[in-house]
Design a protein around this motif. Sequence first.
Motif, PDB file in Angstrom:
ATOM      1  N   ARG A   1      51.104  47.262  45.444  1.00  0.00           N
ATOM      2  CA  ARG A   1      52.342  47.505  44.695  1.00  0.00           C
ATOM      3  C   ARG A   1      52.734  48.979  44.746  1.00  0.00           C
ATOM      4  NH1 ARG A   1      50.720  46.412  39.416  1.00  0.00           N
ATOM      5  NH2 ARG A   1      50.175  48.621  39.342  1.00  0.00           N
ATOM      6  N   ASP A   2      51.695  49.860  44.714  1.00  0.00           N
ATOM      7  CA  ASP A   2      51.954  51.297  44.700  1.00  0.00           C
ATOM      8  C   ASP A   2      52.020  51.904  46.096  1.00  0.00           C
ATOM      9  OD1 ASP A   2      51.861  51.029  41.962  1.00  0.00           O
ATOM     10  OD2 ASP A   2      49.772  51.709  41.788  1.00  0.00           O
ATOM     11  N   GLY A   3      51.873  51.074  47.121  1.00  0.00           N
ATOM     12  CA  GLY A   3      51.977  51.573  48.490  1.00  0.00           C
ATOM     13  C   GLY A   3      50.716  52.197  49.037  1.00  0.00           C
ATOM     14  N   ARG A   4      49.564  51.948  48.391  1.00  0.00           N
ATOM     15  CA  ARG A   4      48.295  52.493  48.880  1.00  0.00           C
ATOM     16  C   ARG A   4      47.602  51.465  49.765  1.00  0.00           C
ATOM     17  NH1 ARG A   4      45.170  52.517  44.593  1.00  0.00           N
ATOM     18  NH2 ARG A   4      46.700  51.866  43.017  1.00  0.00           N
ATOM     19  N   GLY A   5      47.024  51.923  50.877  1.00  0.00           N
ATOM     20  CA  GLY A   5      46.401  51.012  51.832  1.00  0.00           C
ATOM     21  C   GLY A   5      44.894  50.996  51.749  1.00  0.00           C
ATOM     22  N   THR A   6      44.347  50.985  50.544  1.00  0.00           N
ATOM     23  CA  THR A   6      42.891  51.007  50.378  1.00  0.00           C
ATOM     24  C   THR A   6      42.450  49.795  49.561  1.00  0.00           C
ATOM     25  OG1 THR A   6      43.057  52.356  48.363  1.00  0.00           O
ATOM     26  CG2 THR A   6      42.803  53.526  50.470  1.00  0.00           C
ATOM     27  N   VAL A   7      41.183  49.420  49.743  1.00  0.00           N
ATOM     28  CA  VAL A   7      40.558  48.368  48.939  1.00  0.00           C
ATOM     29  C   VAL A   7      39.477  49.020  48.092  1.00  0.00           C
ATOM     30  CG1 VAL A   7      39.155  46.278  48.984  1.00  0.00           C
ATOM     31  CG2 VAL A   7      41.048  46.533  50.582  1.00  0.00           C
ATOM     32  N   PRO A   8      39.651  49.083  46.776  1.00  0.00           N
ATOM     33  CA  PRO A   8      38.662  49.748  45.931  1.00  0.00           C
ATOM     34  C   PRO A   8      37.323  49.021  45.951  1.00  0.00           C
ATOM     35  CG  PRO A   8      40.750  49.412  44.773  1.00  0.00           C
ATOM     36  CD  PRO A   8      40.806  48.598  46.023  1.00  0.00           C
ATOM     37  N   ALA A   9      36.248  49.759  45.705  1.00  0.00           N
ATOM     38  CA  ALA A   9      34.913  49.162  45.632  1.00  0.00           C
ATOM     39  C   ALA A   9      34.826  48.264  44.405  1.00  0.00           C
ATOM     40  CB  ALA A   9      33.858  50.256  45.562  1.00  0.00           C
ATOM     41  N   PRO A  10      34.220  47.067  44.547  1.00  0.00           N
ATOM     42  CA  PRO A  10      34.113  46.168  43.394  1.00  0.00           C
ATOM     43  C   PRO A  10      33.073  46.625  42.373  1.00  0.00           C
ATOM     44  CG  PRO A  10      33.107  45.187  45.336  1.00  0.00           C
ATOM     45  CD  PRO A  10      33.765  46.444  45.789  1.00  0.00           C
ATOM     46  N   HIS A  11      32.127  47.472  42.793  1.00  0.00           N
ATOM     47  CA  HIS A  11      31.089  47.967  41.881  1.00  0.00           C
ATOM     48  C   HIS A  11      30.939  49.476  42.071  1.00  0.00           C
ATOM     49  CE1 HIS A  11      29.926  43.864  40.973  1.00  0.00           C
ATOM     50  NE2 HIS A  11      29.783  43.626  42.255  1.00  0.00           N
ATOM     51  N   GLY A  12      30.642  50.176  40.972  1.00  0.00           N
ATOM     52  CA  GLY A  12      30.460  51.616  41.036  1.00  0.00           C
ATOM     53  C   GLY A  12      29.119  52.010  41.637  1.00  0.00           C
ATOM     54  N   ARG A  13      29.002  53.262  42.035  1.00  0.00           N
ATOM     55  CA  ARG A  13      27.781  53.738  42.678  1.00  0.00           C
ATOM     56  C   ARG A  13      26.581  53.690  41.751  1.00  0.00           C
ATOM     57  NH1 ARG A  13      29.642  59.041  46.280  1.00  0.00           N
ATOM     58  NH2 ARG A  13      31.085  57.901  47.674  1.00  0.00           N
ATOM     59  N   ARG A  14      26.787  54.009  40.470  1.00  0.00           N
ATOM     60  CA  ARG A  14      25.648  53.972  39.531  1.00  0.00           C
ATOM     61  C   ARG A  14      25.122  52.561  39.392  1.00  0.00           C
ATOM     62  NH1 ARG A  14      28.730  56.819  35.803  1.00  0.00           N
ATOM     63  NH2 ARG A  14      28.508  55.123  34.296  1.00  0.00           N
ATOM     64  N   ALA A  15      26.038  51.604  39.275  1.00  0.00           N
ATOM     65  CA  ALA A  15      25.620  50.209  39.128  1.00  0.00           C
ATOM     66  C   ALA A  15      24.827  49.755  40.342  1.00  0.00           C
ATOM     67  CB  ALA A  15      26.841  49.316  38.928  1.00  0.00           C
ATOM     68  N   LEU A  16      25.285  50.108  41.537  1.00  0.00           N
ATOM     69  CA  LEU A  16      24.586  49.698  42.751  1.00  0.00           C
ATOM     70  C   LEU A  16      23.225  50.382  42.861  1.00  0.00           C
ATOM     71  CD1 LEU A  16      27.516  49.645  45.339  1.00  0.00           C
ATOM     72  CD2 LEU A  16      26.457  47.717  44.144  1.00  0.00           C
ATOM     73  N   ALA A  17      23.139  51.646  42.433  1.00  0.00           N
ATOM     74  CA  ALA A  17      21.854  52.348  42.481  1.00  0.00           C
ATOM     75  C   ALA A  17      20.846  51.712  41.524  1.00  0.00           C
ATOM     76  CB  ALA A  17      22.059  53.824  42.135  1.00  0.00           C
ATOM     77  N   MET A  18      21.292  51.365  40.319  1.00  0.00           N
ATOM     78  CA  MET A  18      20.395  50.712  39.360  1.00  0.00           C
ATOM     79  C   MET A  18      19.969  49.332  39.861  1.00  0.00           C
ATOM     80  SD  MET A  18      21.953  51.792  35.625  1.00  0.00           S
ATOM     81  CE  MET A  18      23.618  51.219  36.000  1.00  0.00           C
ATOM     82  N   ASP A  19      20.898  48.618  40.483  1.00  0.00           N
ATOM     83  CA  ASP A  19      20.564  47.297  41.008  1.00  0.00           C
ATOM     84  C   ASP A  19      19.535  47.396  42.128  1.00  0.00           C
ATOM     85  OD1 ASP A  19      22.324  46.262  39.228  1.00  0.00           O
ATOM     86  OD2 ASP A  19      23.625  45.301  40.686  1.00  0.00           O
ATOM     87  N   ALA A  20      19.661  48.414  42.970  1.00  0.00           N
ATOM     88  CA  ALA A  20      18.701  48.582  44.059  1.00  0.00           C
ATOM     89  C   ALA A  20      17.292  48.793  43.514  1.00  0.00           C
ATOM     90  CB  ALA A  20      19.123  49.769  44.932  1.00  0.00           C
TER      91      ALA A  20
END
Length: 404
Positions: A306-325
């Motif tokens: 809608r805003d004209g940006r061509g990116t797909v945001p990450a579904p999870h943040g880096r901290r969450a992924l680090a804790m999950d690992a």
Amino acid sequence: MTSHSTEFSDAIVVGGGAAGLCLAHRLTETRPNTLTLIEPPDGPLRPAARTWCYWNAGDDGLEEAVSASWSVLRVHGADGRPVIVEPAAFTYRMVRSGDFERLVHDRLTRSDGGRVLRATAESVRSVRGGAEVRCTLPGGWSLTLRARRVFDSRPLPALPPARTRLVQHFRGWFVRTDTGRFDPAIADLMDFRVPQPAHGLAFGYVLPLAPDRALVEYTEFSRNTLTIEEYESALDHYCRDILGLRTFTVERTEQGAIPMTDAHFPRRAGTAVFRIGTAGGATRPATGYTFAAAQRQSRAIAAALRDGRGTVPAPHGRRALAMDAILLRALDSGRIDGPDFFTNLFRRVPAERLLRFLDGGTSLREEWGIGLRTPVRPMLRTAAELPFLPRRSRPVARTGESHR
């Protein structure tokens, strides 16, 4: 002989599973000029009917598709002691795939330029000015669709390299009893009274739909899936010996498996080709929950377009992924006891905060406090060794779709 033609859309969503339906649903709200949702035709590639569950606070636009909800959650520890929580504004919701599909299809047909195409997507690639999807229609006709952007939810042929790989795999029975045996107000998220495997963890899962009907499931977090006979035996034991259901009828079954891994999932497969859902990293590594993240990712993509940006945001943040690992490695190595770990989280952490944590919505301060309520030494030891572990590749075992 097959015939070939070419058509054009502003946006194409490939796949009619949870991620594809979530994104198509959100894109109907931003209304691109033309939107095509490609779903497999009837046959072996089309998924069986299934349910998706998630927790949410407030309205999210899916109310028409929600078939049941629970405001009280329960976890049974391995010692048999229950933990009952009422997570404030959160409710645990069930969406049946058929209901969600009808909701999204109806919105697509009512929106200008929206449509559902039943076809097999053979290839997806970037081309000059956008991307193209080559499809085969049910009659054998070939069709090429071109669009400014394509969002691909199809499963990957192989997982990216990872240090830890577990699988969350399950089989569920929709059971009906001769008398009222269930409390429709309480959902059992994890029941660790089931026998535990030599590696990983196992739990029962009960979602009551009426006093005499429920979805009863057996789930494992482990390295390998089971045979149907092994799932059936585990379910029969759980229903009869633990839940005490002496007389019941199995009306329908569900089965699935999803990866629990610390692999990095690229969200872009070309200049104008984006991966969504599990293929785009939407599955939460330590819990397997996907549906809520797919919704969050879909809302972000719709806003970006809608805003004209061509990116797909990450579904999870880096901290969450680090804790999950860290948690995945600690579970896989046997340094922590899985049933005790999850049961104690529900006993020691306020329910509303814990659900926000599992959904990646907590602050650093809140996460620090939750971390202090886990086995600190094993987790620190695991965190220290992770940077030195190699990432290895392995083919994906595709046996179904998560219902979470």
